[in-house]
Every structure is written in C-alpha cells, then in structure tokens.
Motif scaffolding. Structure first.
Motif, PDB file in Angstrom:
ATOM      1  N   ASP A 106       0.857  -1.202   0.000  1.00 18.10           N
ATOM      2  CA  ASP A 106       0.000   0.000   0.000  1.00 18.10           C
ATOM      3  C   ASP A 106       0.891   1.250   0.000  1.00 18.10           C
ATOM      4  O   ASP A 106       1.055   1.899   1.037  1.00 18.10           O
ATOM      5  N   PRO A 107       1.475   1.595  -1.144  1.00 20.80           N
ATOM      6  CA  PRO A 107       2.418   2.722  -1.211  1.00 20.80           C
ATOM      7  C   PRO A 107       1.844   4.037  -0.694  1.00 20.80           C
ATOM      8  O   PRO A 107       2.578   4.844  -0.111  1.00 20.80           O
ATOM      9  N   ASP A 108       0.550   4.257  -0.877  1.00 22.84           N
ATOM     10  CA  ASP A 108      -0.049   5.520  -0.422  1.00 22.84           C
ATOM     11  C   ASP A 108       0.069   5.689   1.096  1.00 22.84           C
ATOM     12  O   ASP A 108       0.073   6.815   1.605  1.00 22.84           O
ATOM     13  N   CYS A 110       2.525   5.390   2.927  1.00 21.71           N
ATOM     14  CA  CYS A 110       3.786   5.990   3.361  1.00 21.71           C
ATOM     15  C   CYS A 110       3.710   7.521   3.355  1.00 21.71           C
ATOM     16  O   CYS A 110       4.626   8.186   3.860  1.00 21.71           O
ATOM     17  N   THR A 111       2.642   8.082   2.803  1.00 23.18           N
ATOM     18  CA  THR A 111       2.541   9.531   2.635  1.00 23.18           C
ATOM     19  C   THR A 111       2.675  10.320   3.936  1.00 23.18           C
ATOM     20  O   THR A 111       3.459  11.274   4.010  1.00 23.18           O
ATOM     21  N   LYS A 153       6.969   0.933  -7.274  1.00 22.62           N
ATOM     22  CA  LYS A 153       5.739   1.638  -6.920  1.00 22.62           C
ATOM     23  C   LYS A 153       5.957   2.534  -5.695  1.00 22.62           C
ATOM     24  O   LYS A 153       5.441   3.652  -5.631  1.00 22.62           O
ATOM     25  N   LEU A 154       6.719   2.045  -4.742  1.00 27.68           N
ATOM     26  CA  LEU A 154       7.029   2.853  -3.570  1.00 27.68           C
ATOM     27  C   LEU A 154       7.841   4.087  -3.952  1.00 27.68           C
ATOM     28  O   LEU A 154       7.567   5.205  -3.513  1.00 27.68           O
ATOM     29  N   ASP A 156       7.997   5.540  -6.860  1.00 21.03           N
ATOM     30  CA  ASP A 156       7.179   6.460  -7.652  1.00 21.03           C
ATOM     31  C   ASP A 156       6.311   7.333  -6.742  1.00 21.03           C
ATOM     32  O   ASP A 156       6.104   8.523  -7.014  1.00 21.03           O
ATOM     33  N   LYS A 157       5.810   6.744  -5.670  1.00 23.26           N
ATOM     34  CA  LYS A 157       4.994   7.515  -4.731  1.00 23.26           C
ATOM     35  C   LYS A 157       5.827   8.594  -4.063  1.00 23.26           C
ATOM     36  O   LYS A 157       5.393   9.754  -3.934  1.00 23.26           O
ATOM     37  N   ALA A 160       6.523  11.471  -6.453  1.00 30.98           N
ATOM     38  CA  ALA A 160       5.363  12.365  -6.596  1.00 30.98           C
ATOM     39  C   ALA A 160       5.286  13.328  -5.411  1.00 30.98           C
ATOM     40  O   ALA A 160       5.006  14.523  -5.581  1.00 30.98           O
TER      41      ALA A 160
END
Length: 459
Positions: A106-108, A110-111, A153-154, A156-157, A160
């Motif tokens: 769930d990369p999101d 880590c925000t 994917k991580l 890339d998050k 961003a």
C-alpha cells in the motif's frame, strides 16, 4: 541577379540570428537548473548560498535514508569557503518507523511519514533557499530485498511527493542505493570527519557496517596486489574534493544481522511447525509466519550447551559466503551499526563515546552470554546468536582475533551515517560546492563515479 544575392545574404543572416537566439535561450535555461548533470565552468559561485551577516556562506543538503527498519531525514548545513573543502556546521536529524518497505502492498500509506519528514526540512532550511537545496532519497537493503515492481511503486509515490515539495528533486534523486555505494558513502563520511579526505597522504581508514539487511566492508588498498586480485566489481574509483580515490568495496546482501537471524532461526523442518534453536534460552518462545503457515520458535532444552553448537551453525551458514581480505589485519577500521549497538548493550564501550575493541572481545562476550542462557537469559533473546555471528563474520573477512576496531556513533559530535558522504558526493558532483585546490594523490589510469565499477585494475 543582384536581388537574388541580396536575398541570399539576408536569408543567411536570418538563419544566424535565429541560431544565436536558440543558443542563448538554451544556455540560460541550462544554467538555471540547480540539479543539472554537469557544471558550467562560467558559474561565478556555487549554487544555493546563504550569506549571513558575519560574511560566512552556507549551503544545505537534504538526504532521506530509507532503511530496512525506518526512514530518517538528514538536513546538513555546510560552511563553504572558496577553494577549500566545505565544513559541516550542523545536522538536523529525525527518524520514523517502520521502514519504507513496510508499505510495499500500500504505497499511499507511506505519505504521512514522508510529509512529516519534509516538514522537518522546511523548518531547518531558510525559506529563501528552498528552491536551491537538493532533496534526495536513497533506499537501502529493505527495498533491495523487495521484488522490483513493489520497490518501483514505492519510489514512484515518493517521487510524486517530492515533486510537490518546494525543494528541487529529479526523478533519479529517488532511488535504491547499491549496497557497495552505501559502503563508499559511509567511507566518505568517516574520512571527511576524521580529516582523511583533507590529507595529502594516504592516511584514510576503512569502514565496517553491519545493518539489518546487509553488511559492507570498504577501504583504500595500500597494496597494489589487492586491486589486481580482487573482482572488478569490488574495485571502485571516484573523485571527491579534487582528488581521486580507489577503494575496495563489497556489500553482502542478506548478511545483515536481522536477515541472518531469520535465516538461522526461521528454518523449519518439513512437516513440523515447532522450531527449536540451540542459540536461544530455554524460556524463549515466539511465533512467526512463513508461506502462510504459523510456526512456533522455542529455545534450547535446559542443560544443553549452546556456545559450540551455535558457533558451528554460524560457521556452516557463512561457509564460502564472504571473501577474506588480505589487508584487513594491517589497516585501521571503524565499525558501525550493530557492531556498535551490541557492544554498547554489553557495556564493552561507552554508549555515547564509543571505544576500541578487539575481535576477540566479541568472542569472549559470546562465550559468556551463550554459557549462561539458563541462569542469566539476556534482554535481547538472540544475543548469543548475534555475538557469535559478528565474531565468525569478522574472522571470515580476514580480521584476526587480536585486531582492534574503533567503534563510533559520532566523530567530532557528528553522526557517522553514510547519508553525509552520499550528500557530499551528490552536491559536489552537481556543482553545489566551490572547486577546491588539488590534493596530490596516487594517479589512476581511469576513474568512474560512485555507482559503476572502475575500468582500471591498477594504479
């Protein structure tokens, strides 16, 4: 005919004018990019300077260390003087857990953590310098052990999130760091803090780093034979502060302490869900999951000897996994991370000041801990295993029992993390530091930047 000649002249002049305008526009756009790949020789001063009232000039660099157990931010403040090596004035540090790899599914998620650390950067760097302070994230063994797609994917998050920050960051500024580069960066840190990079002779020190997922050994060979007989991927040459350094650098992925604990302990026999470890105390019991099966891990039976059987297990585990280094016995080495933490846990060194240990001190400590698992179970359940692993690992690397190692968490009150060395190399390569006066060094026939093996095998 004359009209045609005049038209041709005007046409040629028009093309020249358009070409000159293109060149001027290209150069102005190029020089405006603070993270360009090469540095224009016409740049009058390094990028991102803050001039304070006393006339001193400073630059900042931000490095995220995405490790296997946590993510840390380092904000470095350097004092810069023309033609001199920069001086580290202070460092702002904060760590959060778990590591970035914990968010692989769930990369999101880590925000919040990344945003929390970016706020630390904003409060540490003057707002007027946000747009010229480089922002970098380097992930280590935690992400190196993930399948490529999950790691991508991580990253890339994070890219961003960095793009939305006020700090300049390129796509390649967020990446997984090669284990060898991690060792080289730590070597730069230590020799920057000890003065080895500022010296005109070859008085540098080697480094040993034992993390959770990997372990590194890095040093500058004094014997040309070391370079000639070593695998080409283990010899790296690079330039920092106008001097070329050639290093032996090897990283062993999967031989970090946490990885070894799992490999040694979580190795169930087929058909059994109960695992017994001779390296653990009798009252120890825990569970772990592997391939969707829950296993129970228990310690040894009371009265069974632990030291020799556990040592034998370690020797078998490390058999042919590491390479002996011929110069290990003769050079000065600093040791970090778990080498330091376990020694401090046993009061073999001062927790804050560090100290000096022989390899035999780890062996002696292992004999004591492993021999008293029943009467005095250690606070760290795996301490017997950990100490034996360090003892055997150091000897397999070529360090004799009487070899002294320096253990330090800080040098001159500054942390010895690889993050400082990586920031120094990154900022100097991109022109954030002024050109320094040349330091005499041993000539090499070729050099490669950190991240690629040297083409030359000799001086």
């Amino acid at each position: 005919m004359k009209k045609r000649k005049v038209a041709a002249v005007f046409l040629i002049l028009g093309f020249l004018l358009v070409y000159l305008m293109f060149i001027l526009h290209r150069d102005s756009s190029y020089n405006a990019d603070p993270l360009r790949d090469t540095v224009s020789t016409s740049t009058p001063q390094p990028l991102g300077l803050e001039h304070e009232e006393n006339g001193e000039s400073f630059q900042y660099g931000i490095m995220f260390d995405a490790g296997s157990t946590g993510t840390r931010i380092h904000v470095f403040k350097f004092q810069v003087v023309d033609k001199e090596i920069p001086r580290l004035k202070n460092e702002t540090f904060k760590a959060i857990s778990p590591g970035l790899s914990a968010y692989a599914d769930d990369p999101d998620a880590c925000t919040p953590g990344i945003m929390e650390l970016l706020e630390v950067a904003k409060t540490s760097v003057p707002q007027s310098l946000w747009s010229v302070t480089p922002l970098v994230l380097k992930a280590t063994a935690g992400l190196r052990l993930l399948p490529g797609q999950l790691a991508d994917k991580l990253l890339d998050k994070v890219r961003a999130l960095f793009q939305e920050s006020p700090f300049p960051s390129k796509e390649e500024s967020v990446s997984v760091m090669d284990g060898t580069d991690e060792g080289i960066s730590a070597w730069i840190t230590v020799n920057f803090l000890t003065g080895g990079l500022q010296s005109s002779d070859s008085s540098t020190v080697g480094i040993l780093d034992l993390g959770g997922g990997s372990t590194q050994i890095t040093f500058s060979p004094k014997d040309e034979k070391t370079i000639q007989i070593s695998p080409v991927d283990d010899i790296r040459s690079f330039q920092v502060f106008n001097k070329t350094h050639t290093l032996y650098a090897h990283s062993y992925l999967g031989l970090g302490l946490v990885s070894v604990r799992r490999a040694i302990l979580e190795n169930p026999d087929f058909g059994s869900t109960v695992v017994t470890s001779i390296c653990m105390s009798p009252d120890f019991e825990t569970t772990f999951e592997q391939a969707n099966i829950i296993y129970t891990l228990k310690g040894q039976k009371a009265g069974e000897p632990a030291y020799e059987p556990c040592r034998t297990k370690m020797e078998k585990f490390l058999y042919k996994k590491v390479t002996k280094v011929s110069e290990a016995a003769d050079l000065d080495f600093y040791a970090f991370s778990y080498y330091y933490d376990l020694a401090a846990e046993l009061n073999l060194i001062d927790l804050k000041k560090g100290g000096t240990l022989r390899v035999s001190d780890y062996t002696t400590a292992a004999q004591k801990v492993c021999g008293n698992l029943v009467t005095s179970p250690p606070k760290i359940p795996s301490l017997c295993l950990d100490l034996l692993y360090i003892s055997v690992l150091l000897q397999e690397l070529g360090f004799p029992l009487d070899k002294e190692l320096k253990l330090a968490r800080t040098i001159n009150d500054m942390e010895t993390s690889w993050a400082l060395g990586a920031t120094i190399h990154y900022m100097e390569t991109l022109g954030f530091f002024p050109k320094t006066s040349p330091i005499p060094d041993r000539a090499v026939t070729d050099f490669s930047p950190i991240g690629s093996p040297t083409k030359s095998r000799c001086f």
